[in-house]
Design a protein around this motif. Structure first.
Motif, PDB file in Angstrom:
ATOM      1  N   HIS A  68      -9.603   1.143   4.399  1.00  0.00           N
ATOM      2  CA  HIS A  68      -8.352   1.338   5.142  1.00  0.00           C
ATOM      3  C   HIS A  68      -8.619   2.285   6.315  1.00  0.00           C
ATOM      4  O   HIS A  68      -9.412   3.206   6.200  1.00  0.00           O
ATOM      5  CB  HIS A  68      -7.271   1.912   4.216  1.00  0.00           C
ATOM      6  N   GLU A  99      -6.009  -5.262  10.050  1.00  0.00           N
ATOM      7  CA  GLU A  99      -5.023  -4.219  10.327  1.00  0.00           C
ATOM      8  C   GLU A  99      -5.352  -3.537  11.655  1.00  0.00           C
ATOM      9  O   GLU A  99      -6.158  -2.594  11.692  1.00  0.00           O
ATOM     10  CB  GLU A  99      -5.032  -3.171   9.210  1.00  0.00           C
ATOM     11  N   LEU A 122      -0.498  -6.882   4.130  1.00  0.00           N
ATOM     12  CA  LEU A 122      -0.727  -5.595   3.475  1.00  0.00           C
ATOM     13  C   LEU A 122       0.349  -4.679   4.069  1.00  0.00           C
ATOM     14  O   LEU A 122       0.374  -4.455   5.282  1.00  0.00           O
ATOM     15  CB  LEU A 122      -2.141  -5.073   3.765  1.00  0.00           C
ATOM     16  N   ILE A 123       1.227  -4.206   3.206  1.00  0.00           N
ATOM     17  CA  ILE A 123       2.473  -3.595   3.669  1.00  0.00           C
ATOM     18  C   ILE A 123       2.476  -2.111   3.329  1.00  0.00           C
ATOM     19  O   ILE A 123       2.341  -1.753   2.152  1.00  0.00           O
ATOM     20  CB  ILE A 123       3.691  -4.248   2.947  1.00  0.00           C
ATOM     21  N   GLY A 124       2.669  -1.252   4.330  1.00  0.00           N
ATOM     22  CA  GLY A 124       2.748   0.177   4.080  1.00  0.00           C
ATOM     23  C   GLY A 124       4.193   0.619   3.884  1.00  0.00           C
ATOM     24  O   GLY A 124       4.759   0.505   2.799  1.00  0.00           O
ATOM     25  N   GLY A 125       4.805   1.104   4.949  1.00  0.00           N
ATOM     26  CA  GLY A 125       6.148   1.684   4.864  1.00  0.00           C
ATOM     27  C   GLY A 125       7.166   0.813   4.142  1.00  0.00           C
ATOM     28  O   GLY A 125       7.923   1.295   3.281  1.00  0.00           O
ATOM     29  N   ALA A 183      -1.241  -0.550  15.120  1.00  0.00           N
ATOM     30  CA  ALA A 183       0.011  -1.104  14.578  1.00  0.00           C
ATOM     31  C   ALA A 183       0.388  -0.477  13.231  1.00  0.00           C
ATOM     32  O   ALA A 183       1.464  -0.725  12.716  1.00  0.00           O
ATOM     33  CB  ALA A 183      -0.123  -2.622  14.429  1.00  0.00           C
ATOM     34  N   ILE A 184      -0.509   0.344  12.668  1.00  0.00           N
ATOM     35  CA  ILE A 184      -0.262   0.879  11.318  1.00  0.00           C
ATOM     36  C   ILE A 184       0.683   2.065  11.387  1.00  0.00           C
ATOM     37  O   ILE A 184       0.378   3.093  11.995  1.00  0.00           O
ATOM     38  CB  ILE A 184      -1.588   1.279  10.630  1.00  0.00           C
ATOM     39  N   GLY A 185       1.855   1.891  10.790  1.00  0.00           N
ATOM     40  CA  GLY A 185       2.819   2.989  10.709  1.00  0.00           C
ATOM     41  C   GLY A 185       3.438   3.361  12.035  1.00  0.00           C
ATOM     42  O   GLY A 185       4.076   4.403  12.157  1.00  0.00           O
ATOM     43  N   GLU A 217      -7.057   4.686   7.461  1.00  0.00           N
ATOM     44  CA  GLU A 217      -6.816   6.114   7.167  1.00  0.00           C
ATOM     45  C   GLU A 217      -8.006   6.724   6.428  1.00  0.00           C
ATOM     46  O   GLU A 217      -8.247   7.920   6.511  1.00  0.00           O
ATOM     47  CB  GLU A 217      -5.507   6.264   6.378  1.00  0.00           C
ATOM     48  N   GLY A 228      -1.840  -6.664   8.426  1.00  0.00           N
ATOM     49  CA  GLY A 228      -1.207  -5.376   8.125  1.00  0.00           C
ATOM     50  C   GLY A 228      -0.973  -4.591   9.390  1.00  0.00           C
ATOM     51  O   GLY A 228      -1.847  -4.521  10.265  1.00  0.00           O
ATOM     52  N   GLY A 229       0.191  -3.998   9.488  1.00  0.00           N
ATOM     53  CA  GLY A 229       0.529  -3.187  10.661  1.00  0.00           C
ATOM     54  C   GLY A 229       1.983  -3.397  11.002  1.00  0.00           C
ATOM     55  O   GLY A 229       2.328  -4.326  11.724  1.00  0.00           O
ATOM     56  N   SER A 230       2.832  -2.551  10.400  1.00  0.00           N
ATOM     57  CA  SER A 230       4.277  -2.612  10.657  1.00  0.00           C
ATOM     58  C   SER A 230       4.863  -3.986  10.367  1.00  0.00           C
ATOM     59  O   SER A 230       5.733  -4.464  11.100  1.00  0.00           O
ATOM     60  CB  SER A 230       4.594  -2.165  12.088  1.00  0.00           C
ATOM     61  N   MET A 231       4.377  -4.646   9.299  1.00  0.00           N
ATOM     62  CA  MET A 231       5.048  -5.890   8.881  1.00  0.00           C
ATOM     63  C   MET A 231       6.337  -5.494   8.186  1.00  0.00           C
ATOM     64  O   MET A 231       6.357  -4.620   7.323  1.00  0.00           O
ATOM     65  CB  MET A 231       4.179  -6.735   7.949  1.00  0.00           C
ATOM     66  N   LYS A 288       0.191   4.256  -0.262  1.00  0.00           N
ATOM     67  CA  LYS A 288      -0.434   5.471   0.276  1.00  0.00           C
ATOM     68  C   LYS A 288      -0.164   6.634  -0.674  1.00  0.00           C
ATOM     69  O   LYS A 288      -0.105   6.436  -1.877  1.00  0.00           O
ATOM     70  CB  LYS A 288       0.061   5.748   1.697  1.00  0.00           C
ATOM     71  N   ASN A 317       0.885  -1.175   0.000  1.00  0.00           N
ATOM     72  CA  ASN A 317       0.000   0.000   0.000  1.00  0.00           C
ATOM     73  C   ASN A 317       0.919   1.221   0.000  1.00  0.00           C
ATOM     74  O   ASN A 317       1.489   1.561   1.031  1.00  0.00           O
ATOM     75  CB  ASN A 317      -0.894  -0.014   1.244  1.00  0.00           C
TER      76      ASN A 317
END
Ligand code: PEP
Length: 261
Positions: free
Chosen positions: A104, A176, A239-242, A180-182, A106, A218-221, A21, A19
């Motif tokens: 999501h 998620e 589901l991967i953010g950063g 834990a997200i970001g 956000e 998802g959440g800081s994986m 973003k 993701n």
């Protein structure tokens, strides 16, 4: 009970979906996508990137014919009409997207998206032939008050109410936890497994064929926790953010998914 799943399905492949973003530029995306392509020519798991809408055409041009699928990060709950700024599912589908993220946290917090709205978005996506990646998850206050199961299953219940029984087997779910997200905080593998098993139970209750649904965490994986999380029987990927914005980190998570049981 953590660690045990009633619904083991050996055919369920892991899925790693980035993701992005609101990050990227044509030049930066080209470097990132070419790096991802170089590391995914022989993958045994599913891989995808969900990018800002202006870059869907770039994904179509660079990723067509590869093992990497692409998608958007939101979709309108309406089919067409006077909805300035919105994108319909049919428009997204024109860029050969496979996925669209809906619900999501956000979007829920920044745009007051309700579970009803998320359900309608999922329904629009399915109608257009897209696979919605449906996000659910509790806040820290909800977890600390012991309400995680009630919150997550309540979200899922409303969303599933907006789609047909058949379509319940055609979605991807992403658990998620909002806290834990970001944040760098991650659910432990046991915490994730416990919620994933509940989610799977609810999906299967709606349609037994939904045991094939991929339930992502998802959440800081990150590369250093991905393997352990994905070793759990109901954690079917991430589901991967950063970490999706760094070629090496994203590919390390993809490798962990391909190596996971
Ligand atoms: C996300 O945005 O869906 C997410 C999981 O972000 P991060 O990996 O950065 O926590």
């Amino acid at each position: 009970m953590p660690g045990l799943s009633k619904y083991v399905d050996p055919m369920r492949r892991k899925l790693i979906a980035g993701n992005w973003k609101m990050h990227g530029s044509l030049a930066a995306n080209a470097a990132l996508l070419n790096g991802i392509l170089a590391g995914t020519d022989a993958v045994t798991c599913d891989v995808a990137v969900c990018v800002p809408a202006p870059y869907l055409a770039q994904c179509k041009s660079l990723l067509s014919g590869s093992a990497v699928a692409w998608g958007a990060q939101d979709v309108s709950m309406h089919t067409s009409g006077a909805y300035t700024g919105e994108m319909s599912a049919a428009m997204i589908k024109e860029f050969d997207c496979r996925y669209v993220i809906v619900g999501h946290s956000e979007r829920r917090s920044g745009h007051a998206e309700s579970n009803e709205a998320v359900g309608r978005k999922a329904a629009q996506a399915l109608k257009a032939g897209l696979t919605p990646i449906v996000c659910v998850g509790e806040t820290l206050v909800q977890r600390e008050s012991g309400a995680t199961a009630e919150v997550v299953l309540g979200q899922l219940d409303t969303i599933l109410g907006a789609i047909s029984e058949q379509d319940a087997a055609r979605i991807v779910l992403a658990y998620e936890p909002v806290w834990a997200i970001g944040t760098g905080k991650t659910a432990t593998p046991d915490m994730a497994q416990e919620v994933h098993a509940l989610i799977r139970g609810k999906l299967v209750e709606r349609n037994p064929a939904a045991q094939s649904v991929q339930v992502l965490y998802g959440g800081s994986m990150k590369p250093d926790n991905a393997g352990q999380l994905m070793s759990m029987p109901d954690v079917d990927g991430g589901l991967i953010g950063g970490a999706a914005l760094k070629v090496d980190d994203f590919l390390a998570i993809v490798r962990a998914a391909c190596a996971a049981p």
